[in-house]
Design a protein around this motif. Structure first.
Motif, short mmCIF file in Angstrom:
data_model
loop_
_atom_site.label_atom_id
_atom_site.label_comp_id
_atom_site.label_asym_id
_atom_site.label_seq_id
_atom_site.Cartn_x
_atom_site.Cartn_y
_atom_site.Cartn_z
N ALA A 104 6.84 -70.69 -104.83
CA ALA A 104 5.73 -69.78 -105.10
C ALA A 104 5.15 -69.23 -103.80
CB ALA A 104 4.64 -70.50 -105.90
N LEU A 105 4.84 -67.93 -103.80
CA LEU A 105 4.19 -67.26 -102.69
C LEU A 105 2.81 -66.79 -103.14
CD1 LEU A 105 7.06 -64.87 -101.52
CD2 LEU A 105 6.49 -67.09 -100.53
N LYS A 106 1.81 -66.92 -102.29
CA LYS A 106 0.49 -66.35 -102.55
C LYS A 106 0.10 -65.56 -101.31
CE LYS A 106 -2.43 -68.56 -105.14
NZ LYS A 106 -3.49 -69.47 -105.68
N LYS A 107 0.23 -64.22 -101.39
CA LYS A 107 0.09 -63.40 -100.20
C LYS A 107 -0.72 -62.13 -100.50
CE LYS A 107 2.91 -66.01 -97.75
NZ LYS A 107 2.46 -66.77 -96.55
N ARG A 108 -1.27 -61.54 -99.43
CA ARG A 108 -1.95 -60.25 -99.52
C ARG A 108 -0.92 -59.13 -99.65
NH1 ARG A 108 -6.95 -60.47 -96.58
NH2 ARG A 108 -7.02 -58.19 -96.67
N VAL A 112 12.56 -56.10 -94.06
CA VAL A 112 13.18 -57.35 -93.62
C VAL A 112 12.87 -57.61 -92.15
CG1 VAL A 112 15.38 -58.54 -93.23
CG2 VAL A 112 15.01 -57.27 -95.36
N SER A 113 13.09 -56.62 -91.30
CA SER A 113 12.90 -56.81 -89.86
C SER A 113 11.44 -57.02 -89.49
CB SER A 113 13.45 -55.60 -89.09
OG SER A 113 12.74 -54.42 -89.43
N GLU A 114 10.52 -56.45 -90.28
CA GLU A 114 9.08 -56.59 -89.99
C GLU A 114 8.50 -57.91 -90.51
OE1 GLU A 114 6.58 -54.34 -88.51
OE2 GLU A 114 8.44 -53.73 -87.55
N GLY A 115 9.28 -58.64 -91.31
CA GLY A 115 8.82 -59.95 -91.76
C GLY A 115 8.00 -59.95 -93.03
N ALA A 116 8.12 -58.90 -93.86
CA ALA A 116 7.48 -58.94 -95.18
C ALA A 116 8.15 -60.01 -96.04
CB ALA A 116 7.59 -57.57 -95.85
N VAL A 117 7.47 -60.43 -97.13
CA VAL A 117 8.00 -61.54 -97.92
C VAL A 117 8.52 -61.10 -99.29
CG1 VAL A 117 6.58 -63.28 -96.77
CG2 VAL A 117 5.71 -62.13 -98.83
N ALA A 118 8.06 -59.95 -99.80
CA ALA A 118 8.51 -59.47 -101.11
C ALA A 118 8.11 -58.01 -101.25
CB ALA A 118 7.92 -60.31 -102.24
N VAL A 119 8.70 -57.36 -102.26
CA VAL A 119 8.41 -55.95 -102.53
C VAL A 119 8.12 -55.79 -104.02
CG1 VAL A 119 9.34 -53.59 -102.49
CG2 VAL A 119 9.94 -55.20 -100.66
N LEU A 120 7.12 -54.95 -104.33
CA LEU A 120 6.85 -54.56 -105.71
C LEU A 120 7.02 -53.06 -105.83
CD1 LEU A 120 3.62 -56.60 -106.63
CD2 LEU A 120 6.01 -57.24 -106.93
N SER A 121 7.71 -52.61 -106.87
CA SER A 121 7.97 -51.18 -107.03
C SER A 121 7.92 -50.83 -108.51
CB SER A 121 9.33 -50.81 -106.44
OG SER A 121 10.37 -51.52 -107.09
N SER A 122 7.93 -49.52 -108.79
CA SER A 122 7.98 -49.06 -110.17
C SER A 122 8.62 -47.69 -110.21
CB SER A 122 6.57 -48.97 -110.78
OG SER A 122 6.63 -48.48 -112.11
N ARG A 123 9.49 -47.48 -111.20
CA ARG A 123 10.16 -46.18 -111.36
C ARG A 123 9.56 -45.39 -112.51
NH1 ARG A 123 15.33 -45.72 -112.71
NH2 ARG A 123 15.48 -47.74 -113.73
#
Length: 522
Positions: A128-132, A220-231
């Motif tokens: 589990a991740l809890k992030k801003r 990836v290179s900047e060190g983010a942990v996840a992505v949320l998107s919507s089409r």
């Protein structure tokens, strides 16, 4: 006198022979009555659809769910009395993938569970991740640069390009008589070459692909942990797709979830108002690389005519689906109808002159791979147009993959010679709403694999219902979207077409062979 008698006799024989040949192309009314009775009064199409959706589950390419469906359909077709049932490899596909756990919720400024699912072939979060969150809006590669240094240890929230709009149109509809009439009257216009903006659109597509590639590398290179998107979507419905290649050597990407637009937009509004937004995300996904092959399911009703049984009439639909739901309208509906069609034919005791072969395709959603592989292995490679012996033996291929609506007719796919045949075959079903033969071509599904090598491949016209608005590639593509009466009607029409193609004296007319088309890549 003797010469005159011989001419009269010969003429009579010619007339009789002509009448017999015409009669042989017409349907046997008694058999059509049996097909209707079996398909409408003892249908098992919804039972089949239940197993394909609720029991087998999502059927993503090369997933465990698709493997379950392959084996279940092979066994079911065998139990119904078809022969040579097999799960047949068509070639190499790539890694399998499936979701083991998925959870996403907003935990600040308050708690709220969110609607979303992992994009296919993306990794899990390893707990589990809890992030801003940080909102990323960029239409060009240069605009992405301003986010450098801001993404580390954050969940990247992508801008939404297609926000939902209020609509006063119903989700579901049927074709009007006016629309069907226009289809029937269609004639192709003279070729005018490529659209004037074709090159511009291709350039825009290349730019968009480059932007997506840079974004994937940057997070990836900047060190983010996840992505949320919507089409896009509306009312809790969202579209799903893949977030990474299925190739075994694909570059690493971040965990990514596709969201319901209402949830995505709320998060964006809060973050842009300067309110700290925190999310909790836990995703577990599993890759399968032990078997990289793709598979089709095939089975047959053997032909009975000594001369014609080596010829084949095929019918099919694609068995694979996307993963956010259970692939009911895309395309368990088509597969259930085609399976029901052959069940009906077996139950009525038909003895087809030609062999009838059903095929349930794999990996259609990634590029018609199952049917393209089958056609290449059995009939011809469109890149070279070197014909294999079985190319001459195929009478026709009939496809169903435009949702769960009843059949209103058939696309002749530019084959003018076949139109009067199909018009005659539809006559017994005018009272069931199937009336239209159009010269139009239609795309997007497996009949194209046959058409690409000059074989008669056809897709039926289906009422659209809510396929384009609510179910196609969405999290709402479930069993509830399948109208039983529509699927029963479709199975009866398909069974009749397949029967008549199998009994006809001649194979269906073909278009001229196309030129070889070597594969082109962007």
């Amino acid at each position: 006198m003797r010469t005159l008698q011989l001419l009269v006799v010969a003429g009579s024989l010619m007339v009789a022979g002509s009448a017999w040949a015409q009669q042989a192309t017409k349907a046997d009314p008694a058999m059509l009555a049996k097909i209707k009775d079996e398909g409408l009064n003892r249908s098992r199409v919804m039972e089949t659809a239940f197993y394909l959706t609720d029991v087998c589950g999502p059927r993503l390419a090369n997933s465990a769910g698709l493997a379950r469906a392959n084996e279940w359909t092979r066994k079911q077709l065998t139990d119904w009395g078809l022969t040579n049932a097999a799960v047949e490899p068509w070639g190499t596909f790539g890694r399998g993938w499936e979701v083991e756990k998925s959870y996403v919720a907003m935990t600040a400024p308050y708690y709220h569970a969110l609607i979303g699912t992992p994009k296919a072939w993306t990794p899990g979060t390893n707990g589990a991740l809890k992030k801003r969150v940080v909102v990323v809006k960029a239409a060009t590669a240069a605009e992405l640069d301003k986010y450098q240094g801001q993404l580390r240890d954050k969940i990247v929230l992508l801008d939404m390009l297609n926000p939902p709009k209020t609509s006063f149109e119903p989700d579901a509809r049927r074709y009007s008589e006016e629309e069907l009439s226009k289809m029937a009257q269609y004639r192709p216009e003279a070729s005018v070459g490529q659209p004037a903006d074709a090159e511009e659109r291709m350039a825009t597509r290349r730019t968009l692909l480059a932007l997506r590639t840079k974004l994937a590398d940057m997070v990836v290179s900047e060190g983010a942990v996840a992505v949320l998107s919507s089409r896009g979507g509306s009312d809790g419905t969202f579209f799903t797709s893949n977030g990474a290649p299925y190739a075994t050597d694909a570059k690493p990407v971040l965990p990514e979830l596709e969201m319901a637009p209402e949830d995505q937009l709320r998060l964006i509004r809060l973050a842009e108002a300067g309110i700290a937004v925190e999310l909790e995300v836990e995703v577990s996904t599993r890759f399968q690389s032990q078997d990289l092959k793709g598979y089709n399911v095939v089975a047959e009703i053997q032909g009975s005519d000594r001369k014609l049984k080596k010829e084949v009439v095929m019918l099919g639909g694609h068995l694979d689906s996307w993963h956010a739901a259970t692939g009911a309208t895309d395309n368990a509906a088509g597969c259930a109808v085609m399976m029901e069609a052959v069940r009906i034919l077996k139950a009525t005791g038909v003895q087809p002159r030609r062999t009838i072969r059903i095929a349930l395709w794999g990996e259609e959603e990634q590029g018609l791979f199952g049917s393209r592989g089958y056609v290449k292995n059995h009939f011809a490679d469109p890149a070279t147009m070197q014909l294999l012996p079985d190319h001459e033996k195929l009478t026709a291929y009939f496809n169903l993959d435009n949702g769960a609506g009843k059949i209103r007719g058939i696309y002749a796919q530019g084959n003018e010679a076949v139109m009067p045949v199909f018009e005659e075959w539809l006559q017994p079903f005018t009272d069931m709403g199937a009336t239209t033969v159009t010269l139009r071509t239609t795309g997007g599904t497996d009949h194209l694999s046959f058409d690409a090598v000059g074989l008669p491949g056809f897709q039926f016209i289906q009422d659209p219902l809510d396929y384009g608005t609510r179910t196609h590639h969405t999290n709402m593509d479930t069993y509830e979207r399948l109208p039983a009466d529509d699927l029963k009607q479709a199975a009866v029409v398909v069974a009749s077409f397949v029967y008549q193609a199998a009994m006809r004296d001649q194979k269906l007319p073909r278009k001229p062979l196309p030129a070889a088309k070597p594969e082109q890549r962007l």
